[in-house]
Design an enzyme around this catalytic site. Structure first.
Site, mmCIF file in Angstrom:
data_model
loop_
_atom_site.group_PDB
_atom_site.id
_atom_site.type_symbol
_atom_site.label_atom_id
_atom_site.label_comp_id
_atom_site.label_asym_id
_atom_site.label_seq_id
_atom_site.Cartn_x
_atom_site.Cartn_y
_atom_site.Cartn_z
ATOM 1 N N ARG A 58 -102.388 -2.639 70.470
ATOM 2 C CA ARG A 58 -102.475 -1.241 70.908
ATOM 3 C C ARG A 58 -103.925 -0.772 70.778
ATOM 4 O O ARG A 58 -104.450 -0.061 71.625
ATOM 5 C CB ARG A 58 -101.525 -0.335 70.109
ATOM 6 C CG ARG A 58 -101.734 1.139 70.422
ATOM 7 C CD ARG A 58 -100.601 2.072 70.005
ATOM 8 N NE ARG A 58 -99.887 1.697 68.816
ATOM 9 C CZ ARG A 58 -100.375 1.783 67.564
ATOM 10 N NH1 ARG A 58 -101.601 2.244 67.353
ATOM 11 N NH2 ARG A 58 -99.659 1.405 66.535
ATOM 12 N N TYR A 110 -101.931 15.383 93.326
ATOM 13 C CA TYR A 110 -100.723 14.565 93.210
ATOM 14 C C TYR A 110 -99.641 15.370 92.465
ATOM 15 O O TYR A 110 -99.918 15.959 91.418
ATOM 16 C CB TYR A 110 -101.057 13.258 92.478
ATOM 17 C CG TYR A 110 -99.825 12.453 92.137
ATOM 18 C CD1 TYR A 110 -98.908 12.109 93.133
ATOM 19 C CD2 TYR A 110 -99.563 12.055 90.836
ATOM 20 C CE1 TYR A 110 -97.760 11.382 92.827
ATOM 21 C CE2 TYR A 110 -98.425 11.315 90.515
ATOM 22 C CZ TYR A 110 -97.521 11.003 91.520
ATOM 23 O OH TYR A 110 -96.385 10.295 91.206
ATOM 24 N N ASP A 182 -110.505 12.871 89.484
ATOM 25 C CA ASP A 182 -109.541 11.832 89.843
ATOM 26 C C ASP A 182 -110.088 11.141 91.095
ATOM 27 O O ASP A 182 -110.091 11.706 92.181
ATOM 28 C CB ASP A 182 -108.172 12.477 90.094
ATOM 29 C CG ASP A 182 -107.080 11.459 90.404
ATOM 30 O OD1 ASP A 182 -107.412 10.370 90.885
ATOM 31 O OD2 ASP A 182 -105.893 11.779 90.185
ATOM 32 N N LYS A 207 -103.311 2.002 92.447
ATOM 33 C CA LYS A 207 -103.579 2.139 93.875
ATOM 34 C C LYS A 207 -104.643 1.128 94.323
ATOM 35 O O LYS A 207 -104.443 -0.051 94.237
ATOM 36 C CB LYS A 207 -103.968 3.591 94.167
ATOM 37 C CG LYS A 207 -102.995 4.618 93.558
ATOM 38 C CD LYS A 207 -101.614 4.464 94.149
ATOM 39 C CE LYS A 207 -100.533 5.393 93.630
ATOM 40 N NZ LYS A 207 -100.515 5.889 92.318
HETATM 41 O O1 P1T Z 1 -98.566 6.596 89.356
HETATM 42 P P1 P1T Z 1 -99.651 6.606 88.317
HETATM 43 O O2 P1T Z 1 -100.358 5.326 88.171
HETATM 44 O O3 P1T Z 1 -99.186 7.176 87.006
HETATM 45 O O4 P1T Z 1 -100.800 7.606 88.869
HETATM 46 C C1 P1T Z 1 -100.578 8.971 89.094
HETATM 47 C C2 P1T Z 1 -101.529 9.478 90.155
HETATM 48 C C3 P1T Z 1 -102.679 10.140 89.761
HETATM 49 N N1 P1T Z 1 -103.581 10.597 90.664
HETATM 50 C C4 P1T Z 1 -103.391 10.415 91.986
HETATM 51 C C5 P1T Z 1 -104.402 10.940 92.949
HETATM 52 C C6 P1T Z 1 -102.267 9.744 92.444
HETATM 53 O O5 P1T Z 1 -102.127 9.569 93.772
HETATM 54 C C7 P1T Z 1 -101.293 9.263 91.506
HETATM 55 C C8 P1T Z 1 -100.048 8.578 91.952
HETATM 56 N N2 P1T Z 1 -99.719 8.833 93.287
HETATM 57 C C9 P1T Z 1 -98.619 8.372 93.946
HETATM 58 C C10 P1T Z 1 -97.680 7.610 93.374
HETATM 59 C C11 P1T Z 1 -98.543 8.762 95.365
HETATM 60 O O6 P1T Z 1 -97.781 8.151 96.141
HETATM 61 O O7 P1T Z 1 -99.256 9.696 95.750
#
Ligand code: P1T
Length: 391
Positions: A58, A110, A182, A207
């Site tokens: 961790r 998001y 972000d 992503k």
């Molecule tokens: O899904 P995660 O890895 O926890 O990330 C969240 C997140 C944060 N910031 C942005 C700009 C994002 O697009 C996302 C996750 N977005 C999707 C799952 C989507 O389809 O838009």
């Protein structure tokens, strides 16, 4: 010295080399060129505290450290931290704050980030102001003595608004506020927020960084040692770390980020132009258009315009948009984005369903909006697929 400190940023290398070599060195045990998957929770100690820099996974794990160093290198930062998801990376940033603090955030973001801010952190006495960030004066008008953080998503999900990171950075600095960006949609291939004055860069590495739709991973990169120490403390204390297997896969993804992004941008441009000239399409949101309200900022702070596009078919409603995304065959109807394969989504019922209809519609996320994550397939197949679905 913490394990996450980026000792191998290879800053002298260009970006397209740093995706492959940044923060990396052959593994110390056997010279493995790819960092091995250290699938272990703990490490043998010769005497209490007598270990080789790793005591419990961790706190630090060599595969995660390799990823964290690579993340820092590609974002032109000093310190990288890898989390179990994008949202857990955001969660760590908000945990820097105290009850009573205020955050100014983009209103178009998001849906899961909005839900975390509103439904989790507001309970703990943190206030979030969701505002349009096209004007620095508007942002300034929300700054009070309680403001501690500005949260910027750019380009925004799903409306593709572009926010002037350098401008917001100067404002944040003048008022002694943290600026977090972000950078999920742009990736450091297109935009490097730390260079533009941000204090924290955040990623859903799920992503484009991972790039193959096979992991859920989050990332933070910073330059300040004080900030890195605080975030490392939260990462270890809260425990939402990226596992060794996911660290390995994300590292592997990053090695091809530049070539994938180049094709995402080319295909994105071709599809945006196809859609904007289509008689059955009402509106296309893509920052590469000269008519995009923030095109000049996009041109200034981004090296290209990415592979994310949103659009509204002419005279359509919720059901029409759903019918179109259901008819797509090369595009997969799915949440997420940034993988090699093309995805289509219906934000109102999928990624942004957690934002109340009235709120999301204020920022343009209407029922008929369709979002595309343009992959790296042959662009002719993508156009033909859209054509049959729209017709
Ligand atoms: O899904 P995660 O890895 O926890 O990330 C969240 C997140 C944060 N910031 C942005 C700009 C994002 O697009 C996302 C996750 N977005 C999707 C799952 C989507 O389809 O838009």
């Amino acid at each position: 010295m913490f394990a996450y400190q980026n000792q191998m940023s290879k800053k002298d290398l260009k970006f397209n080399s740093r995706t492959i070599h940044g923060g990396q060195q052959p593994d110390k045990a056997y010279g493995a060129v790819m960092p091995p998957i250290y699938q272990t929770s703990t490490y043998a100690q010769s005497t209490p505290g007598g270990h080789q820099g790793f005591e419990y996974s961790r706190s630090a794990n060599p595969t995660r450290t390799a990823l964290e160093n690579a993340l820092a290198s590609i974002e032109n930062g000093q310190y990288g931290l890898a989390f179990a998801s994008g949202l857990s990376a955001i969660d760590a940033v908000i945990k820097l704050l105290e009850p009573g603090d205020e955050v100014i955030s983009t209103n178009d973001l998001y849906g899961g980030s909005y839900r975390l801010f509103k439904q989790v952190f507001e309970k703990f006495g943190i206030t979030f102001h969701f505002i349009g960030m096209q004007s620095l004066d508007t942002i300034a008008s929300y700054i009070t003595e309680k403001t501690k953080l500005i949260w910027v998503e750019t380009p925004t999900n799903p409306m593709m608004n572009v926010i002037d990171v350098e401008g917001v950075g100067k404002l944040a600095k003048a008022h002694n506020l943290l600026l977090a960006v972000d950078n999920t949609f742009a990736t450091p291939y297109l935009q490097r927020p730390l260079d533009l004055g941000a204090d924290i860069v955040m990623h859903s590495a799920t992503k484009y960084l991972g790039g193959h739709s096979d992991v859920i991973v989050g990332a933070l990169v910073v330059n300040s040692k004080t900030l890195a120490d605080k975030l490392y403390f939260i990462q270890n204390a809260s425990g939402a770390v990226c596992g060794p297997m996911d660290s390995f896969l994300t590292l592997r993804g990053i090695k091809t980020l530049h070539v994938r992004m180049q094709r995402h941008c080319e295909n994105g441009k071709a599809l945006a132009n196809y859609l904007v000239n289509h008689p059955k399409i009402e509106k296309v949101y893509w920052p590469g258009f000269e008519s995009h309200p923030n095109h000049d900022i996009a041109k200034n702070q981004m090296d290209d315009f990415g592979g994310m596009i949103s659009f509204i078919p002419k005279g359509s409603n919720f059901e029409d948009a759903v019918r179109i995304v259901e008819k797509l065959q090369v595009f997969t109807l799915a949440e997420s984005l940034g993988g090699v394969e093309s995805l289509a989504g219906h934000p109102a019922s999928m990624t942004h369903a957690s934002i109340p209809k009235e709120e999301r519609e204020k920022s343009g996320v209407v029922d008929a909006l369709i979002r595309l994550s343009v992959g790296i397939e042959d662009v002719d197949d993508l156009i033909a697929d859209l054509e049959q679905a729209i017709e």
